[in-house]
Design a protein around this motif. Structure first.
Motif, PDB file in Angstrom:
ATOM      1  N   LEU A 243      32.986  32.528  86.813  1.00 38.70           N
ATOM      2  CA  LEU A 243      33.663  31.344  86.443  1.00 38.70           C
ATOM      3  C   LEU A 243      33.994  31.456  84.789  1.00 38.70           C
ATOM      4  CD1 LEU A 243      34.776  28.556  87.424  1.00 38.70           C
ATOM      5  CD2 LEU A 243      32.471  27.448  86.783  1.00 38.70           C
ATOM      6  N   ALA A 244      33.083  31.804  84.180  1.00 43.34           N
ATOM      7  CA  ALA A 244      33.226  32.258  82.532  1.00 43.34           C
ATOM      8  C   ALA A 244      34.315  33.124  82.555  1.00 43.34           C
ATOM      9  CB  ALA A 244      31.849  32.715  82.044  1.00 43.34           C
ATOM     10  N   VAL A 245      34.397  34.381  83.257  1.00 46.57           N
ATOM     11  CA  VAL A 245      35.514  35.042  82.914  1.00 46.57           C
ATOM     12  C   VAL A 245      36.907  34.455  83.405  1.00 46.57           C
ATOM     13  CG1 VAL A 245      36.615  37.244  83.991  1.00 46.57           C
ATOM     14  CG2 VAL A 245      34.182  36.966  83.296  1.00 46.57           C
ATOM     15  N   LEU A 246      36.710  33.849  84.408  1.00 46.60           N
ATOM     16  CA  LEU A 246      38.165  33.020  85.028  1.00 46.60           C
ATOM     17  C   LEU A 246      38.690  31.863  84.080  1.00 46.60           C
ATOM     18  CD1 LEU A 246      39.888  32.940  87.573  1.00 46.60           C
ATOM     19  CD2 LEU A 246      38.654  31.165  88.249  1.00 46.60           C
ATOM     20  N   MET A 247      37.813  31.323  83.493  1.00 42.48           N
ATOM     21  CA  MET A 247      38.157  30.140  82.531  1.00 42.48           C
ATOM     22  C   MET A 247      38.356  30.647  81.276  1.00 42.48           C
ATOM     23  SD  MET A 247      35.801  26.978  83.402  1.00 42.48           S
ATOM     24  CE  MET A 247      36.579  25.926  82.585  1.00 42.48           C
ATOM     25  N   LEU A 248      37.579  31.459  80.560  1.00 46.70           N
ATOM     26  CA  LEU A 248      37.888  31.931  79.172  1.00 46.70           C
ATOM     27  C   LEU A 248      38.661  33.141  79.084  1.00 46.70           C
ATOM     28  CD1 LEU A 248      34.161  32.041  78.047  1.00 46.70           C
ATOM     29  CD2 LEU A 248      35.648  30.241  77.482  1.00 46.70           C
ATOM     30  N   GLY A 249      38.956  33.828  80.208  1.00 47.36           N
ATOM     31  CA  GLY A 249      39.815  34.884  80.197  1.00 47.36           C
ATOM     32  C   GLY A 249      41.121  34.555  81.026  1.00 47.36           C
ATOM     33  N   ARG A 250      41.282  34.704  82.081  1.00 47.87           N
ATOM     34  CA  ARG A 250      42.580  34.481  82.913  1.00 47.87           C
ATOM     35  C   ARG A 250      43.221  33.350  82.641  1.00 47.87           C
ATOM     36  NH1 ARG A 250      41.374  37.820  88.599  1.00 47.87           N
ATOM     37  NH2 ARG A 250      40.402  39.816  87.620  1.00 47.87           N
ATOM     38  N   LEU A 251      42.573  32.320  82.811  1.00 50.43           N
ATOM     39  CA  LEU A 251      42.993  30.990  82.590  1.00 50.43           C
ATOM     40  C   LEU A 251      43.343  30.431  81.343  1.00 50.43           C
ATOM     41  CD1 LEU A 251      41.542  28.892  85.765  1.00 50.43           C
ATOM     42  CD2 LEU A 251      43.541  30.340  85.695  1.00 50.43           C
ATOM     43  N   GLY A 252      42.700  31.068  80.264  1.00 51.31           N
ATOM     44  CA  GLY A 252      42.874  30.751  78.860  1.00 51.31           C
ATOM     45  C   GLY A 252      42.306  29.432  78.266  1.00 51.31           C
ATOM     46  N   PHE A 253      41.377  28.949  78.925  1.00 51.90           N
ATOM     47  CA  PHE A 253      40.639  27.530  78.384  1.00 51.90           C
ATOM     48  C   PHE A 253      39.816  28.089  77.215  1.00 51.90           C
ATOM     49  CE2 PHE A 253      40.849  26.426  82.802  1.00 51.90           C
ATOM     50  CZ  PHE A 253      41.334  25.235  82.817  1.00 51.90           C
ATOM     51  N   PRO A 300      30.046  23.220  95.471  1.00 56.32           N
ATOM     52  CA  PRO A 300      30.487  24.311  94.608  1.00 56.32           C
ATOM     53  C   PRO A 300      31.778  24.824  95.158  1.00 56.32           C
ATOM     54  CG  PRO A 300      28.010  24.258  94.642  1.00 56.32           C
ATOM     55  CD  PRO A 300      28.501  23.187  95.469  1.00 56.32           C
ATOM     56  N   LEU A 301      31.717  24.707  96.335  1.00 53.73           N
ATOM     57  CA  LEU A 301      32.987  25.306  97.124  1.00 53.73           C
ATOM     58  C   LEU A 301      34.269  25.018  96.344  1.00 53.73           C
ATOM     59  CD1 LEU A 301      34.232  27.002  99.329  1.00 53.73           C
ATOM     60  CD2 LEU A 301      34.178  25.164 100.850  1.00 53.73           C
ATOM     61  N   GLY A 302      34.379  23.848  96.082  1.00 50.29           N
ATOM     62  CA  GLY A 302      35.583  23.354  95.099  1.00 50.29           C
ATOM     63  C   GLY A 302      35.902  24.058  94.009  1.00 50.29           C
ATOM     64  N   LEU A 303      35.014  25.044  93.332  1.00 49.23           N
ATOM     65  CA  LEU A 303      35.391  25.630  92.172  1.00 49.23           C
ATOM     66  C   LEU A 303      36.643  26.839  92.808  1.00 49.23           C
ATOM     67  CD1 LEU A 303      31.914  25.969  90.601  1.00 49.23           C
ATOM     68  CD2 LEU A 303      33.675  24.595  89.727  1.00 49.23           C
ATOM     69  N   ALA A 304      36.600  27.297  93.924  1.00 50.47           N
ATOM     70  CA  ALA A 304      37.437  28.214  93.957  1.00 50.47           C
ATOM     71  C   ALA A 304      38.813  27.817  93.978  1.00 50.47           C
ATOM     72  CB  ALA A 304      37.165  28.457  95.875  1.00 50.47           C
ATOM     73  N   PHE A 305      39.180  26.400  93.815  1.00 47.49           N
ATOM     74  CA  PHE A 305      40.490  26.021  93.825  1.00 47.49           C
ATOM     75  C   PHE A 305      40.925  25.661  92.299  1.00 47.49           C
ATOM     76  CE2 PHE A 305      38.737  24.821  98.013  1.00 47.49           C
ATOM     77  CZ  PHE A 305      39.648  25.160  98.686  1.00 47.49           C
ATOM     78  N   LEU A 376      37.067  41.716  94.805  1.00 43.83           N
ATOM     79  CA  LEU A 376      37.866  40.807  95.517  1.00 43.83           C
ATOM     80  C   LEU A 376      38.625  39.808  94.427  1.00 43.83           C
ATOM     81  CD1 LEU A 376      35.161  39.872  98.387  1.00 43.83           C
ATOM     82  CD2 LEU A 376      37.160  41.403  98.348  1.00 43.83           C
ATOM     83  N   GLY A 377      38.189  39.871  93.151  1.00 43.64           N
ATOM     84  CA  GLY A 377      38.625  38.886  92.119  1.00 43.64           C
ATOM     85  C   GLY A 377      37.691  37.834  92.178  1.00 43.64           C
ATOM     86  N   PRO A 378      37.692  37.219  90.837  1.00 42.53           N
ATOM     87  CA  PRO A 378      36.511  35.866  90.630  1.00 42.53           C
ATOM     88  C   PRO A 378      36.795  35.036  91.691  1.00 42.53           C
ATOM     89  CG  PRO A 378      37.482  36.882  88.656  1.00 42.53           C
ATOM     90  CD  PRO A 378      38.381  37.416  89.684  1.00 42.53           C
ATOM     91  N   ARG A 379      38.108  34.456  91.845  1.00 41.29           N
ATOM     92  CA  ARG A 379      38.261  33.346  92.799  1.00 41.29           C
ATOM     93  C   ARG A 379      37.720  33.547  94.189  1.00 41.29           C
ATOM     94  NH1 ARG A 379      41.526  29.275  91.259  1.00 41.29           N
ATOM     95  NH2 ARG A 379      42.899  30.657  90.081  1.00 41.29           N
ATOM     96  N   THR A 380      37.890  34.402  94.739  1.00 46.17           N
ATOM     97  CA  THR A 380      37.504  34.987  96.012  1.00 46.17           C
ATOM     98  C   THR A 380      36.005  34.827  96.018  1.00 46.17           C
ATOM     99  OG1 THR A 380      39.656  36.118  96.578  1.00 46.17           O
ATOM    100  CG2 THR A 380      37.668  36.619  98.060  1.00 46.17           C
ATOM    101  N   ALA A 381      35.302  35.359  95.207  1.00 45.56           N
ATOM    102  CA  ALA A 381      34.001  35.707  95.225  1.00 45.56           C
ATOM    103  C   ALA A 381      33.312  34.285  95.101  1.00 45.56           C
ATOM    104  CB  ALA A 381      33.412  36.585  93.905  1.00 45.56           C
ATOM    105  N   ILE A 382      33.919  33.262  94.082  1.00 46.41           N
ATOM    106  CA  ILE A 382      33.344  32.134  93.754  1.00 46.41           C
ATOM    107  C   ILE A 382      33.496  31.280  95.127  1.00 46.41           C
ATOM    108  CG2 ILE A 382      34.018  29.955  92.826  1.00 46.41           C
ATOM    109  CD1 ILE A 382      34.731  31.609  90.316  1.00 46.41           C
TER     110      ILE A 382
END
Length: 414
Positions: A243-253, A300-305, A376-382
């Motif tokens: 989630l940290a990689v997804l938010m701080l990296g790919r999604l640019g938060f 937690p399943l909601g974090l996948a979206f 699989l990518g961070p989103r799929t693993a989450i």
């Protein structure tokens, strides 16, 4: 908690010490991952290794600490573990200032801190049981839980601001100082601590290392709680580096947005911890454990979206609010019941076994999810972690017993 319930001056100092260290921990929330990503340019796999290997090796190092702590006065152990964590953390800003900070050093410090943290938790549980009466353990646990969520609310945003103003290692310094303040607070509890049953210089035997696990597995209520806690915590925490990689990296938060997404919903934990005792009194511990334990698994399943922008930030905040509220109810009831049910001369070993297993499971699952995230990518693993979390309520105890009833079923560990 009923208003004005006083637990004594020594508990007050212990509570204050806990508050200081908890605030430092949440000021430094995600600091190692942030340093690895922003300073050392680590990728998904390296961040997962940092989170998993440090915890796993730290847990392995802590295995002999349970029996070691059991037969020593707990207050000196608590002070020592605080000072060890303080010294270890201070090496990071020192190395950063000199330009010699490496990924290996981050990993070693995480191992030392993880091992010291397990020893501290084991000693603090045993020490708390000597400071307050059995009927007040839920009150004390709820106060610790409330403090934890209060510091969670204010810590990450302040930590994010400090990183923006003072640099990536500023919060690590704050965390180190918090452990020093905690040591001073524990020292101030004063009083005479009774010498443990076995002399402190007694030689540690190999069978002693397994006492905590034997005690847990022999108990029909602690056993399912033990497995439920290990799997739930492991799956939740395994998704955090991704989630940290997804938010701080790919999604640019920004770092402050990342901290805010987890800090603001912590008001739910504060509310849940305040409701824990009234709910347990009205409905009983078993019902509160089962219902809150089941409800915390659905969020937690909601974090996948998760997506970018304000909508994504609100999604994370909403998911965390529901999850944290349920955990805020569950955690103090579980902690108090575990202490009530565990014999006084087994507390340190039992809590060490519990923490080692939880951290070890978390480390294994974090490493596994790091691989899954890379493949699989961070989103799929989450999303996969969220689906598996839906099965954890099956591990909750079907019934609980009063501590005095439990003694008839738990065979003494020799």
């Amino acid at each position: 908690m009923r208003s004005g319930h006083r637990l004594g001056r020594p508990f007050g100092w212990l509570w204050g010490a806990y508050g200081a260290s908890a605030l430092g921990t949440w000021l430094a929330f995600g600091s190692f991952e942030l340093i690895a990503i922003r300073v050392l340019h680590a990728g998904t796999a390296e961040v997962a290794v940092l989170a998993s290997v440090g915890a796993a090796v730290g847990a392995a190092v802590a295995v002999p600490l349970g029996p070691w702590v059991e037969f020593r006065r707990k207050r000196p152990v608590l002070v020592t573990m605080d000072l060890v964590r303080c010294a270890a953390l201070l090496t990071i800003p020192a190395a950063f200032a000199l330009g010699v900070l490496t990924f290996l050093q981050l990993l070693i410090v995480s191992i030392v801190v993880a091992a010291a943290d397990i020893a501290f938790r084991a000693a603090s549980g045993a020490y708390l049981k000597t400071l307050v009466a059995a009927q007040d353990l839920l009150v004390a646990s709820a106060r610790f839980e409330s403090t934890a969520w209060t510091t969670t609310i204010i810590g990450p945003p302040l930590g994010g601001a400090a990183v923006g103003l003072l640099g990536p290692v500023a919060t690590v310094v704050a965390d180190a100082v918090s452990y020093l303040l905690s040591a001073l607070g524990i020292r101030a509890t004063g009083g005479h601590e009774q010498r443990p049953g076995r002399r402190e210089g007694a030689r540690l035997r190999v069978p002693d290392l397994l006492d905590g696990w034997r005690y847990i597995l022999a108990d029909r209520t602690l056993r399912p709680l033990f497995f439920n806690t290990a799997l739930f915590n492991g799956l939740v925490m395994a998704a955090q580096p991704l989630l940290a990689v997804l938010m701080l990296g790919r999604l640019g938060f920004a770092p402050w947005q990342y901290g805010l997404a987890f800090a603001a919903p912590s008001i739910g934990g504060l509310l849940g911890s305040r409701l824990a005792r009234p709910l347990a009194t009205r409905f009983g511990q078993r019902r509160v454990l089962v219902v809150s334990g089941a409800l915390r698994a659905v969020w937690p399943l909601g974090l996948a979206f998760l997506g970018p922008g304000t909508g994504g930030l609100l999604l994370v905040a909403g998911v965390e609010l529901g999850l944290i509220f349920c955990c805020g109810v569950f955690n103090p009831v579980c902690a108090a019941y575990r202490l009530e049910r565990t014999a006084s001369d087994r507390v340190a070993r039992t809590l060490t076994a519990w923490a080692v297993t939880t951290k070890g499971t978390t480390a294994f699952l974090t490493a596994l999810w790091g691989v899954l995230g890379a493949l699989l990518g961070p989103r799929t693993a989450i999303a996969l972690a969220g689906v598996l979390l839906l099965t954890t309520p099956l591990l909750l105890p079907r019934r609980t017993e009063a501590p005095e009833e439990a003694s008839a079923h738990v065979r003494p560990v020799m």
